[in-house]
Design an enzyme around this catalytic site. Structure first.
Site, mmCIF file in Angstrom:
data_model
loop_
_atom_site.group_PDB
_atom_site.id
_atom_site.type_symbol
_atom_site.label_atom_id
_atom_site.label_comp_id
_atom_site.label_asym_id
_atom_site.label_seq_id
_atom_site.Cartn_x
_atom_site.Cartn_y
_atom_site.Cartn_z
ATOM 1 N N HIS A 18 -4.218 -2.541 -0.478
ATOM 2 C CA HIS A 18 -5.391 -2.955 -0.915
ATOM 3 C C HIS A 18 -6.311 -3.073 -0.344
ATOM 4 O O HIS A 18 -6.504 -2.604 0.380
ATOM 5 C CB HIS A 18 -5.237 -3.759 -1.941
ATOM 6 C CG HIS A 18 -4.488 -5.384 -0.979
ATOM 7 N ND1 HIS A 18 -4.520 -6.419 -1.249
ATOM 8 C CD2 HIS A 18 -4.495 -5.651 -0.277
ATOM 9 C CE1 HIS A 18 -4.264 -7.124 -0.381
ATOM 10 N NE2 HIS A 18 -4.304 -6.242 0.540
ATOM 11 N N CYS A 37 -9.553 -7.522 5.559
ATOM 12 C CA CYS A 37 -8.789 -7.157 4.013
ATOM 13 C C CYS A 37 -10.146 -6.126 2.706
ATOM 14 O O CYS A 37 -9.718 -5.648 2.480
ATOM 15 C CB CYS A 37 -7.953 -7.853 3.532
ATOM 16 S SG CYS A 37 -6.315 -8.323 4.014
ATOM 17 N N HIS A 43 -5.659 -0.969 2.733
ATOM 18 C CA HIS A 43 -4.268 -0.958 4.225
ATOM 19 C C HIS A 43 -3.569 -1.064 3.375
ATOM 20 O O HIS A 43 -3.568 -1.494 1.821
ATOM 21 C CB HIS A 43 -5.062 -1.832 5.776
ATOM 22 C CG HIS A 43 -5.335 -3.679 4.537
ATOM 23 N ND1 HIS A 43 -6.865 -3.381 3.925
ATOM 24 C CD2 HIS A 43 -4.947 -4.199 4.682
ATOM 25 C CE1 HIS A 43 -6.267 -4.959 3.191
ATOM 26 N NE2 HIS A 43 -5.183 -5.548 3.375
ATOM 27 N N HIS A 45 -0.008 -3.353 2.409
ATOM 28 C CA HIS A 45 1.221 -4.553 3.035
ATOM 29 C C HIS A 45 2.601 -3.508 2.368
ATOM 30 O O HIS A 45 2.938 -3.204 1.496
ATOM 31 C CB HIS A 45 1.030 -5.683 2.098
ATOM 32 C CG HIS A 45 -0.298 -6.172 2.626
ATOM 33 N ND1 HIS A 45 -0.617 -7.272 3.502
ATOM 34 C CD2 HIS A 45 -1.769 -6.139 2.345
ATOM 35 C CE1 HIS A 45 -1.894 -7.452 4.036
ATOM 36 N NE2 HIS A 45 -1.977 -6.603 3.066
ATOM 37 N N ASP A 83 5.103 -0.086 -6.386
ATOM 38 C CA ASP A 83 5.591 1.288 -5.450
ATOM 39 C C ASP A 83 5.066 2.040 -5.034
ATOM 40 O O ASP A 83 4.494 2.726 -5.546
ATOM 41 C CB ASP A 83 7.143 0.704 -5.161
ATOM 42 C CG ASP A 83 7.606 1.575 -3.868
ATOM 43 O OD1 ASP A 83 7.145 0.799 -2.782
ATOM 44 O OD2 ASP A 83 9.035 2.010 -3.827
ATOM 45 N N HIS A 84 4.378 2.529 -3.641
ATOM 46 C CA HIS A 84 3.368 2.704 -3.086
ATOM 47 C C HIS A 84 2.403 3.887 -3.912
ATOM 48 O O HIS A 84 1.574 4.290 -3.492
ATOM 49 C CB HIS A 84 4.703 4.433 -2.610
ATOM 50 C CG HIS A 84 5.548 4.091 -1.488
ATOM 51 N ND1 HIS A 84 6.484 3.496 -1.548
ATOM 52 C CD2 HIS A 84 5.177 4.802 -0.606
ATOM 53 C CE1 HIS A 84 6.782 3.586 -0.522
ATOM 54 N NE2 HIS A 84 6.186 3.860 0.258
ATOM 55 N N GLU A 128 3.142 -11.801 1.108
ATOM 56 C CA GLU A 128 2.439 -10.832 1.369
ATOM 57 C C GLU A 128 2.477 -10.129 2.914
ATOM 58 O O GLU A 128 2.601 -9.021 3.354
ATOM 59 C CB GLU A 128 0.946 -10.767 1.175
ATOM 60 C CG GLU A 128 -0.414 -9.576 1.715
ATOM 61 C CD GLU A 128 -1.157 -10.052 1.250
ATOM 62 O OE1 GLU A 128 -1.600 -9.887 0.018
ATOM 63 O OE2 GLU A 128 -2.443 -10.703 2.137
HETATM 64 NI NI NI Z 1 -4.250 -7.278 2.898
#
Ligand code: NI
Length: 143
Positions: A18, A37, A43, A45, A83-84, A128
């Site tokens: 995100h 972020c 990037h 998580h 997911d992914h 997160e």
């Molecule tokens: Ni982040």
């Protein structure tokens, strides 16, 4: 007869990318508020998801809810969606909504709520990072 109200929790996991960004602000403000972020190339998580269902114990099964059924619902309505994925790009809800843990947990709740019987309370917790998490259980505030 009095029935005991018990909460059961399924723990799941997904990885996603995100970027936190408010298009109404300039770059410096975005960078100051969101820090790393806000980096433009996204990037990832490793999100940890806890789905808690709270209700009476069924007298025949002894379960509040069959955990296999709950696991299948999470897989179908949440994990296959998240997911992914790149949350900003791949998920319609985040085209206009900043994909913070707070906003993601509300989106996940709204995806699952229609599939959990109304007699049961639903609580969603989303980590997160191991140190930061958000909770949502369906409440709203009139502004
Ligand atoms: Ni982040």
């Amino acid at each position: 007869m009095k029935k005991h109200k018990v909460a059961v929790t399924r723990h799941e996991h997904f990885s996603a990318a995100h970027r936190l960004h408010n298009p109404a602000w300039d770059e410096a403000t975005n960078r100051r508020l969101f820090g790393l972020c806000n980096l433009p190339n996204y990037h990832g998580h490793n999100y940890e998801l806890k789905v808690k269902v709270c209700g009476p114990i069924d007298s025949e099964t002894g379960f509040v809810m069959d955990m296999k059924i709950l696991s299948d619902l999470i897989q179908k309505y949440v994990l296959t969606v998240f997911d992914h994925k790149n949350l900003n790009i791949d998920i319609e809800a985040f085209k206009e909504l900043n994909p913070t843990a707070e906003n993601i947990v509300v989106v996940i709740y709204d995806l699952l709520r229609p599939h959990i019987p109304q007699a049961y309370d639903l609580f969603i917790r989303l980590y997160e990072t191991p140190r930061n998490y958000a909770d949502y259980w369906g409440e709203s505030i009139n502004e």
